[in-house]
Write a protein that holds these residues in place. Structure first.
Motif, mmCIF file in Angstrom:
data_model
loop_
_atom_site.group_PDB
_atom_site.id
_atom_site.type_symbol
_atom_site.label_atom_id
_atom_site.label_comp_id
_atom_site.label_asym_id
_atom_site.label_seq_id
_atom_site.Cartn_x
_atom_site.Cartn_y
_atom_site.Cartn_z
ATOM 1 N N ASN A 48 -55.783 -10.269 47.453
ATOM 2 C CA ASN A 48 -54.855 -10.685 48.509
ATOM 3 C C ASN A 48 -54.511 -12.173 48.448
ATOM 4 N N THR A 72 -52.365 -9.386 54.045
ATOM 5 C CA THR A 72 -53.098 -8.407 54.833
ATOM 6 C C THR A 72 -52.103 -7.365 55.331
ATOM 7 N N TYR A 73 -52.527 -6.501 56.235
ATOM 8 C CA TYR A 73 -51.634 -5.448 56.693
ATOM 9 C C TYR A 73 -52.074 -4.932 58.062
ATOM 10 N N VAL A 74 -51.139 -4.266 58.724
ATOM 11 C CA VAL A 74 -51.401 -3.523 59.952
ATOM 12 C C VAL A 74 -51.359 -2.049 59.572
ATOM 13 N N THR A 75 -52.434 -1.324 59.882
ATOM 14 C CA THR A 75 -52.441 0.119 59.668
ATOM 15 C C THR A 75 -51.851 0.765 60.909
ATOM 16 N N GLN A 76 -50.741 1.452 60.713
ATOM 17 C CA GLN A 76 -50.028 2.068 61.823
ATOM 18 C C GLN A 76 -50.588 3.470 62.113
ATOM 19 N N SER A 80 -49.294 4.529 57.659
ATOM 20 C CA SER A 80 -48.540 3.601 56.821
ATOM 21 C C SER A 80 -49.013 2.168 57.091
ATOM 22 N N LYS A 81 -48.692 1.281 56.177
ATOM 23 C CA LYS A 81 -49.127 -0.111 56.296
ATOM 24 C C LYS A 81 -47.927 -1.041 56.402
ATOM 25 N N TYR A 82 -48.010 -1.932 57.364
ATOM 26 C CA TYR A 82 -47.035 -3.020 57.495
ATOM 27 C C TYR A 82 -47.672 -4.232 56.832
ATOM 28 N N HIS A 83 -47.073 -4.721 55.757
ATOM 29 C CA HIS A 83 -47.628 -5.840 54.995
ATOM 30 C C HIS A 83 -47.223 -7.159 55.626
ATOM 31 N N ILE A 170 -54.783 -4.423 62.994
ATOM 32 C CA ILE A 170 -54.637 -5.472 61.978
ATOM 33 C C ILE A 170 -55.918 -5.547 61.161
ATOM 34 N N ASN A 171 -55.772 -5.670 59.864
ATOM 35 C CA ASN A 171 -56.891 -5.835 58.956
ATOM 36 C C ASN A 171 -57.167 -7.326 58.797
#
Length: 172
Positions: A48, A72-76, A80-83, A170-171
């Motif tokens: 990352n 990083t990303y948000v796992t929805q 799915s992942k929002y980068h 959020i990761n």
């Protein structure tokens, strides 16, 4: 205290100095766990890591501050992942606080991130400090973390409404 410092990309020769700077800077932080410098090394050694977003503030040849933004990303809810980006850590030596080094690091990091096409950045920090840069609490967007306190998790959208329709964890 004079304010003439530069912000530049970190070099490999700076790594030990920055490690010690982060450790020293967080000794006076209200919220810390003592491993912030090791967290930064882990991020730097991860997939990352974004070298262009690992920056130092330097005055008269001395590194006085550091910021790193990594992927990083948000796992929805649908998986799915929002980068996006994670700002961690932002560190300035105590004797150089209140001269604009932290602000300069943040502004330059965000400027570069935007030119690279990123639309938002998340962080864990003091809302009283980070709101000045346009950060808002993530729970207002329906984005949370599994264990970190919601009152310290913040996000800044670079693109208006970039987080429309984004919810989840959020990761960090």
């Amino acid at each position: 205290m004079k304010k003439n410092f530069i912000v530049r990309q970190i070099t490999e020769a700076d790594y030990t100095t920055v490690y010690n700077l982060i450790k020293t800077a967080f000794e006076t932080a209200e919220h810390r766990d003592g491993s912030e410098q090791d967290f930064a090394v882990g991020l730097r050694n991860s997939e990352n890591y974004i070298p262009q977003l690992d920056l130092v503030a330097e005055q008269d040849g001395k590194i006085i501050g550091h910021i790193m933004l990594t992927k990083t990303y948000v796992t929805q809810p649908d998986g799915s992942k929002y980068h996006t980006l994670l700002v961690a850590p932002l560190s300035v030596l105590l004797e150089y606080r209140s001269v604009g080094a932290g602000s300069a690091l943040m502004k330059e990091g965000l400027r570069i991130a935007q030119t690279m096409g990123y639309e938002s950045a998340f962080l864990v920090g003091d809302p009283n400090y980070y709101q000045r840069f346009g950060y808002k609490l993530t729970h207002l967007y329906g984005i949370n973390h599994e264990s970190l306190p919601a009152e310290y998790i913040m996000v800044k959208e670079f693109v208006p409404e970039a987080l429309n329709g984004v919810t989840g964890l959020i990761n960090m």
